[in-house]
Design an enzyme around this catalytic site. Sequence first.
Site, PDB file in Angstrom:
ATOM      1  N   GLU A   1     -45.139 -17.519 -67.021  1.00 25.18           N
ATOM      2  CA  GLU A   1     -45.936 -16.308 -66.835  1.00 25.18           C
ATOM      3  C   GLU A   1     -45.138 -15.048 -67.148  1.00 25.18           C
ATOM      4  O   GLU A   1     -43.929 -15.002 -66.959  1.00 25.18           O
ATOM      5  CB  GLU A   1     -46.430 -16.228 -65.389  1.00 25.18           C
ATOM      6  CG  GLU A   1     -47.553 -17.191 -65.118  1.00 25.18           C
ATOM      7  CD  GLU A   1     -47.799 -17.385 -63.637  1.00 25.18           C
ATOM      8  OE1 GLU A   1     -48.956 -17.352 -63.234  1.00 25.18           O
ATOM      9  OE2 GLU A   1     -46.832 -17.550 -62.887  1.00 25.18           O
TER      10      GLU A   1
ATOM     11  N   CYS B   1     -42.559  -7.594 -67.337  1.00 28.77           N
ATOM     12  CA  CYS B   1     -41.730  -8.460 -66.497  1.00 28.77           C
ATOM     13  C   CYS B   1     -41.758  -9.842 -67.153  1.00 28.77           C
ATOM     14  O   CYS B   1     -42.820 -10.449 -67.272  1.00 28.77           O
ATOM     15  CB  CYS B   1     -42.332  -8.486 -65.089  1.00 28.77           C
ATOM     16  SG  CYS B   1     -41.476  -9.592 -63.963  1.00 28.77           S
TER      17      CYS B   1
ATOM     18  N   CYS C   1     -37.345 -22.540 -61.269  1.00 31.99           N
ATOM     19  CA  CYS C   1     -36.020 -22.016 -60.943  1.00 31.99           C
ATOM     20  C   CYS C   1     -35.351 -22.953 -59.954  1.00 31.99           C
ATOM     21  O   CYS C   1     -36.001 -23.464 -59.037  1.00 31.99           O
ATOM     22  CB  CYS C   1     -36.144 -20.616 -60.341  1.00 31.99           C
ATOM     23  SG  CYS C   1     -34.555 -19.884 -59.904  1.00 31.99           S
TER      24      CYS C   1
ATOM     25  N   CYS D   1     -35.107 -20.020 -53.465  1.00 32.78           N
ATOM     26  CA  CYS D   1     -35.243 -19.073 -52.361  1.00 32.78           C
ATOM     27  C   CYS D   1     -36.562 -19.393 -51.642  1.00 32.78           C
ATOM     28  O   CYS D   1     -37.600 -19.521 -52.298  1.00 32.78           O
ATOM     29  CB  CYS D   1     -35.266 -17.634 -52.892  1.00 32.78           C
ATOM     30  SG  CYS D   1     -33.842 -17.247 -53.938  1.00 32.78           S
TER      31      CYS D   1
ATOM     32  N   CYS E   1     -40.003 -17.499 -52.336  1.00 34.44           N
ATOM     33  CA  CYS E   1     -40.403 -17.247 -53.728  1.00 34.44           C
ATOM     34  C   CYS E   1     -41.197 -18.430 -54.271  1.00 34.44           C
ATOM     35  O   CYS E   1     -40.734 -19.573 -54.206  1.00 34.44           O
ATOM     36  CB  CYS E   1     -39.155 -17.011 -54.572  1.00 34.44           C
ATOM     37  SG  CYS E   1     -39.467 -16.975 -56.346  1.00 34.44           S
TER      38      CYS E   1
ATOM     39  N   CYS F   1     -44.185  -9.573 -57.390  1.00 32.27           N
ATOM     40  CA  CYS F   1     -42.866 -10.203 -57.275  1.00 32.27           C
ATOM     41  C   CYS F   1     -42.945 -11.458 -56.426  1.00 32.27           C
ATOM     42  O   CYS F   1     -43.458 -11.434 -55.314  1.00 32.27           O
ATOM     43  CB  CYS F   1     -41.872  -9.268 -56.579  1.00 32.27           C
ATOM     44  SG  CYS F   1     -41.680  -7.708 -57.374  1.00 32.27           S
TER      45      CYS F   1
HETATM   46  N1  SAH Z   1     -34.584 -14.817 -60.230  1.00 30.49           N
HETATM   47  C1  SAH Z   1     -34.192 -13.467 -60.284  1.00 30.49           C
HETATM   48  C2  SAH Z   1     -35.275 -12.558 -60.789  1.00 30.49           C
HETATM   49  C3  SAH Z   1     -36.573 -12.674 -60.139  1.00 30.49           C
HETATM   50  S1  SAH Z   1     -37.572 -11.908 -59.205  1.00 30.49           S
HETATM   51  C4  SAH Z   1     -33.754 -12.999 -58.936  1.00 30.49           C
HETATM   52  O1  SAH Z   1     -34.025 -13.673 -57.956  1.00 30.49           O
HETATM   53  O2  SAH Z   1     -33.125 -11.959 -58.872  1.00 30.49           O
HETATM   54  C5  SAH Z   1     -37.454 -10.268 -58.815  1.00 30.49           C
HETATM   55  C6  SAH Z   1     -37.299 -10.021 -57.308  1.00 30.49           C
HETATM   56  O3  SAH Z   1     -38.439 -10.457 -56.540  1.00 30.49           O
HETATM   57  C7  SAH Z   1     -36.094 -10.752 -56.748  1.00 30.49           C
HETATM   58  O4  SAH Z   1     -35.313  -9.852 -56.009  1.00 30.49           O
HETATM   59  C8  SAH Z   1     -36.737 -11.786 -55.857  1.00 30.49           C
HETATM   60  O5  SAH Z   1     -35.889 -12.203 -54.835  1.00 30.49           O
HETATM   61  C9  SAH Z   1     -37.963 -11.067 -55.357  1.00 30.49           C
HETATM   62  N2  SAH Z   1     -38.976 -11.947 -54.766  1.00 30.49           N
HETATM   63  C10 SAH Z   1     -39.084 -13.295 -54.851  1.00 30.49           C
HETATM   64  N3  SAH Z   1     -40.130 -13.733 -54.122  1.00 30.49           N
HETATM   65  C11 SAH Z   1     -40.696 -12.641 -53.561  1.00 30.49           C
HETATM   66  C12 SAH Z   1     -41.839 -12.453 -52.713  1.00 30.49           C
HETATM   67  N4  SAH Z   1     -42.598 -13.459 -52.324  1.00 30.49           N
HETATM   68  N5  SAH Z   1     -42.134 -11.188 -52.356  1.00 30.49           N
HETATM   69  C13 SAH Z   1     -41.380 -10.142 -52.790  1.00 30.49           C
HETATM   70  N6  SAH Z   1     -40.312 -10.264 -53.594  1.00 30.49           N
HETATM   71  C14 SAH Z   1     -39.966 -11.501 -53.968  1.00 30.49           C
HETATM   72 FE1  SF4 Z   2     -35.269 -18.193 -58.452  1.00 34.82          FE
HETATM   73 FE2  SF4 Z   2     -37.257 -17.010 -57.112  1.00 34.82          FE
HETATM   74 FE3  SF4 Z   2     -34.814 -17.095 -56.045  1.00 34.82          FE
HETATM   75 FE4  SF4 Z   2     -35.286 -15.528 -58.195  1.00 34.82          FE
HETATM   76  S1  SF4 Z   2     -36.176 -15.308 -56.145  1.00 34.82           S
HETATM   77  S2  SF4 Z   2     -33.544 -16.900 -57.880  1.00 34.82           S
HETATM   78  S3  SF4 Z   2     -36.811 -16.787 -59.275  1.00 34.82           S
HETATM   79  S4  SF4 Z   2     -36.128 -18.861 -56.499  1.00 34.82           S
END
Ligand code: SAH
Ligand code: SF4
Length: 349
Positions: free
Chosen positions: A84, A112, A119, A123, A126, A341
């Site tokens: 996406e 974006c 991934c 986390c 996410c 995000c």
């Molecule tokens: N994988 C990379 C880039 C991705 S996302 C990273 O983790 O940095 C961009 C931001 O959105 C990251 O800081 C991530 O931690 C955050 N993010 C992930 N899940 C989220 C959620 N459910 N609500 C808000 N932010 C979130």
């Molecule tokens: Fe991967 Fe989501 Fe963590 Fe970013 S926030 S490193 S996309 S699991």
Amino acid sequence: MNQADLESFIKELGLEKFRAKQIYEWIYKKSVRDFSEMTNLSQKVRDQIAAKANIGSLKLVTRETSSDGTEKFLFETADGEKLESVLMFIENDDYDEEDDFYDTPAGRYSACISSQVGCAVACPFCATGTLGLKKNLSSSEIIEQILFMQNLSNQRIGNIVYMGQGEPFNNYDAVLESIRKTQADIGIGARRITVSTSGVIPKINAFAKEDLQITLALSLHDPTNEGRDFLVPINRKWPVFEVIDALKSYVDKTNRRVTIEYVLLNDVNDSVEKAKILGHLIKDLHCNINLIPYNQTNTNDPFTRSSSKNIADFSRVLRQFCKGKTVTVRKERGHDINAACGQLANSVS
Ligand code: SAH
Ligand code: SF4
């Protein structure tokens, strides 16, 4: 293919060299995806090239528009994986970087983009993390997202964030090549490109040596090892203090201010106490802070968005500790179509 690659390709076909430049302009400046639209090429030449080549390899599966105008595109790769990308319009008011400048009086389109399918970092808040890692995208698949969205929306994209699916630094070579191509071929300046990482230290160090003027963002999410081990599991390998040290070296080498991203999870990492520890942790780091109120995912995770009071208290206290740094709260976009995000999980909402 860049222009030089196109020139050798054109030569092999026995065509005049200047055709390469024409095709290059159509693809990278006008985002055309079909040779039939290249009107300064004769039908014969178009057919000859089309018999040998494709422009891009992604297929559009769905396109959804949020009530706030944000669009989410679901693409399929040639090997059948889905990814996406999100296109949003950012008003000038939402930019506050000192070195920023604007395309139009109103604002600019920001894309974006994804660097992986799924991934591996996992986390827990996410949606992408629940997929596991399915595939590294190639540099072509990465930049094609930009060109495809320009083509579909008929808008010029002025800003790129590597904040879609995936950990960019777990796909380092392709991401680096895609950044170079985004600059050189699509023509988006380094200062308008942001890469967000969960903290892959060896790659932060390598990236510092690349001499790029892009913005690096770190997903910190908790200022303590105890909390971050849980929220960003990669922290068990590369702990908080080491990652902050790596960022300091990055700043020293590049002279670029970094961004600290911090997702706000109600009663998990949003206490005033944590704001103080965070303020102390990044005291000597040349950075801005971007607070991201958690967006609900479809994964039954246990988190909720911080209350308005917690957000207000956290940012107020953090600001007291962060004189000279900007603390912003990220505006939510595309929530109703699961484009915000952390919501990207290749499902159609
Ligand atoms: N994988 C990379 C880039 C991705 S996302 C990273 O983790 O940095 C961009 C931001 O959105 C990251 O800081 C991530 O931690 C955050 N993010 C992930 N899940 C989220 C959620 N459910 N609500 C808000 N932010 C979130
Ligand atoms: Fe991967 Fe989501 Fe963590 Fe970013 S926030 S490193 S996309 S699991």
